[in-house]
Motif scaffolding. Structure first.
Motif, short mmCIF file in Angstrom:
data_model
loop_
_atom_site.label_atom_id
_atom_site.label_comp_id
_atom_site.label_asym_id
_atom_site.label_seq_id
_atom_site.Cartn_x
_atom_site.Cartn_y
_atom_site.Cartn_z
N GLY A 70 36.97 35.99 45.32
CA GLY A 70 37.75 37.19 45.04
C GLY A 70 36.93 38.46 45.14
O GLY A 70 37.37 39.46 45.70
N CYS B 246 37.43 37.43 38.05
CA CYS B 246 37.31 37.31 39.49
C CYS B 246 36.38 36.15 39.85
O CYS B 246 35.37 35.95 39.18
CB CYS B 246 36.78 38.62 40.03
SG CYS B 246 36.99 38.78 41.78
N LEU C 191 41.05 33.53 44.34
CA LEU C 191 40.48 34.86 44.11
C LEU C 191 40.26 35.17 42.64
O LEU C 191 39.36 35.94 42.30
CB LEU C 191 41.38 35.92 44.74
CG LEU C 191 41.67 35.74 46.24
CD1 LEU C 191 42.68 36.76 46.71
CD2 LEU C 191 40.40 35.81 47.05
N LEU D 33 43.57 42.58 41.93
CA LEU D 33 42.23 42.06 42.25
C LEU D 33 41.17 43.14 42.01
O LEU D 33 40.14 42.89 41.37
CB LEU D 33 42.18 41.56 43.69
CG LEU D 33 40.83 41.02 44.17
CD1 LEU D 33 40.40 39.81 43.35
CD2 LEU D 33 40.91 40.68 45.65
#
Length: 139
Positions: free
Chosen positions: A85, A81, A64, A27
């Motif tokens: 997220g 993203c 996310l 992430l």
């Protein structure tokens, strides 16, 4: 070794049960890089493409990340993203920053100052160790 220990300890204290360490890393990388091919993301994260696909699927399920076909090569996929997220990444980062700030405040002032003075050199080292990904002009 000290940086690895610090990173693991911060991960344990800030991630909770929401994300695995690898999911949080993926992430963060996508937030930093923006829209990125899955193959490039696998290289940066140092995981095999099959494992990365599973990680991305979990992050997609959680809202996310978003995966889309690469407009330049329909056989490939890009990931980016979502707003959710990005908010989760910023929350985790703020939590880690708070944990570090609280610990720095309890250290002798000279040690805290030395650590803060070392940050530019550590950032430079991190940049040099990060694999280069060719970026499009519009990214």
């Amino acid at each position: 070794m000290a940086l690895a220990r610090i990173s693991r300890l911060l991960d344990r204290q800030s991630r909770g049960d929401a994300l695995t360490r690898t999911q949080a890393s993926v992430l963060a990388t996508v937030v930093r890089l923006g829209s990125v091919r899955l193959s490039e993301l696998a290289d940066v994260e140092g995981v095999n493409p099959t494992m990365l696909s599973r990680i991305v699927a979990k992050l997609e399920d959680g809202g996310l990340l978003r995966r889309d076909p690469d407009p330049d090569d329909r056989r490939a996929a890009r990931v980016e993203c979502t707003d959710v997220g990005r908010a989760e990444h910023l929350r985790l980062r703020a939590e880690r920053t708070q944990l570090l700030s609280a610990r720095l405040a309890t250290m002798p002032a000279a040690h805290a100052a030395e650590l803060l003075a070392a940050l530019p050199a550590l950032e430079s080292l991190a940049d040099q160790l990060t694999p280069a990904i060719p970026r499009k002009e519009n990214q």
